[in-house]
Write an enzyme that holds these catalytic residues in place. Structure first.
Site, short mmCIF file in Angstrom:
data_model
loop_
_atom_site.label_atom_id
_atom_site.label_comp_id
_atom_site.label_asym_id
_atom_site.label_seq_id
_atom_site.Cartn_x
_atom_site.Cartn_y
_atom_site.Cartn_z
N ASP A 8 0.88 -1.15 0.00
CA ASP A 8 0.00 0.00 0.00
C ASP A 8 0.93 1.22 0.00
OD1 ASP A 8 -2.35 1.60 0.43
OD2 ASP A 8 -1.67 1.83 2.50
N ASP A 10 -0.18 5.04 0.81
CA ASP A 10 -0.46 6.06 1.84
C ASP A 10 -0.45 5.42 3.22
OD1 ASP A 10 -1.00 8.16 -0.06
OD2 ASP A 10 -2.90 7.18 -0.51
N GLY A 45 -7.31 3.79 3.36
CA GLY A 45 -7.48 2.66 2.44
C GLY A 45 -8.71 2.72 1.56
N ARG A 48 -11.79 7.72 -2.72
CA ARG A 48 -12.20 9.12 -2.50
C ARG A 48 -13.72 9.23 -2.34
NH1 ARG A 48 -10.24 12.51 -7.31
NH2 ARG A 48 -8.38 11.28 -6.80
N LYS A 116 -5.87 7.51 -6.68
CA LYS A 116 -5.73 7.90 -8.09
C LYS A 116 -4.55 8.87 -8.25
CE LYS A 116 -10.38 6.82 -9.43
NZ LYS A 116 -11.69 7.18 -9.89
N ASN A 117 -3.94 9.25 -7.14
CA ASN A 117 -2.77 10.13 -7.17
C ASN A 117 -1.48 9.38 -6.92
OD1 ASN A 117 -4.17 12.76 -7.47
ND2 ASN A 117 -5.07 12.19 -5.50
C1 BG6 Z 1 -5.81 5.63 -0.03
C2 BG6 Z 1 -5.88 6.47 1.22
O1 BG6 Z 1 -4.51 5.20 -0.24
O2 BG6 Z 1 -6.25 6.38 -1.16
C3 BG6 Z 1 -7.29 7.00 1.38
O3 BG6 Z 1 -5.53 5.69 2.34
C4 BG6 Z 1 -7.72 7.75 0.14
O4 BG6 Z 1 -7.35 7.83 2.52
C5 BG6 Z 1 -7.59 6.84 -1.07
O5 BG6 Z 1 -9.06 8.18 0.26
C6 BG6 Z 1 -7.97 7.52 -2.38
O6 BG6 Z 1 -7.04 8.53 -2.66
P1 BG6 Z 1 -7.16 9.59 -3.82
O7 BG6 Z 1 -5.76 10.17 -3.91
O8 BG6 Z 1 -7.53 8.85 -5.07
O9 BG6 Z 1 -8.19 10.58 -3.43
MG MG Z 2 -2.80 3.12 3.47
#
Ligand code: BG6
Ligand code: MG
Length: 219
Positions: A8, A10, A45, A48, A116-117
């Site tokens: 994973d 984040d 996890g 969004r 997605k980031n």
């Molecule tokens: C996960 C994070 O990795 O990504 C979540 O733990 C987050 O908190 C999720 O909501 C989606 O992230 P993003 O960057 O697509 O908004």
């Molecule tokens: Mg995580």
């Protein structure tokens, strides 16, 4: 035998939970919603759109799909702007060392993130080179606790789930790993990831030596 690792992003490779918190907090303040670190922890996890739903439920509020999407985009713009200041110094302690060690020992390594980031975060950290496969929020449609993102990573690595160890800091992430038949390592407190096969408080303790010692029959 263990041949691969799926990480994973984040909360395992880097601590973006606080950046996600600040972005959701700004949106919540603008909207007059309650939002605190306890609610933020529930967002680890999950996608969004699932996250904004959790915040709405917490506030006993409902909104139409279009407004939800607009607000989620607003939060994302704040979050993405905050990523600009992330640098290769922003790995969680121990994460870079473990990734380097896995590379030198020749293990296959995939990213299994709901974000997605993820590619942007990897670029900011200069971490893309540690991964053979990148699974992110665009790779599968069903997010954690469904196992799809980890199954995607294993398949692209040409490995079976039982040949891989998943690293996760989220309760939903350990649920996903278990649902997919993966071995799991939880990073964080017992009440969040205590159901993992092996748990460390932080990535700093998660050395390859410790992992091999615990899963000794699998190496
Ligand atoms: C996960 C994070 O990795 O990504 C979540 O733990 C987050 O908190 C999720 O909501 C989606 O992230 P993003 O960057 O697509 O908004
Ligand atoms: Mg995580």
């Amino acid at each position: 035998m263990i041949k691969g690792f799926i990480f994973d992003l984040d909360g395992v490779i880097t601590d973006t939970a606080e950046s996600h918190y600040k972005a959701w907090k700004k949106l919540s303040d603008d909207m007059g919603w309650n939002f605190d670190h306890e609610v933020n922890d529930k967002l680890r996890g999950i996608s969004r759109m699932d996250s904004i739903q959790v915040i709405l439920d917490h506030n006993n509020t409902t909104l139409d799909e279009k407004t939800l999407a607009t607000l989620a985009t607003k939060k994302n713009d704040i979050y993405v702007t905050s990523l600009e200041t992330m640098t290769p110094d922003d790995y969680l302690p121990g994460a870079k060392e473990l990734l380097t060690h896995l590379r030198t020992e020749g293990f296959s390594v995939a990213l299994g993130s709901a974000s997605k980031n993820a590619i942007k975060v990897l670029q900011q950290l200069n971490a893309s080179g540690y991964f053979d496969v990148i699974g992110d929020g665009n790779s599968v449609s069903k997010s954690k606790p469904e196992p799809d993102i980890f199954l995607y990573g294993a398949e692209k690595l040409n490995l079976q789930p039982e040949e891989c160890i998943v690293f996760e800091d989220a309760e939903s992430g350990i649920d996903a790993a278990k649902a997919g038949g993966f071995h799991s390592v939880g990073i964080g407190p017992k009440d969040r990831v205590g159901h993992a096969d092996l748990r460390f408080d932080t990535m700093a303790e998660a050395t390859l030596f410790e992992i091999k010692s615990y899963f000794k029959d699998l190496f």
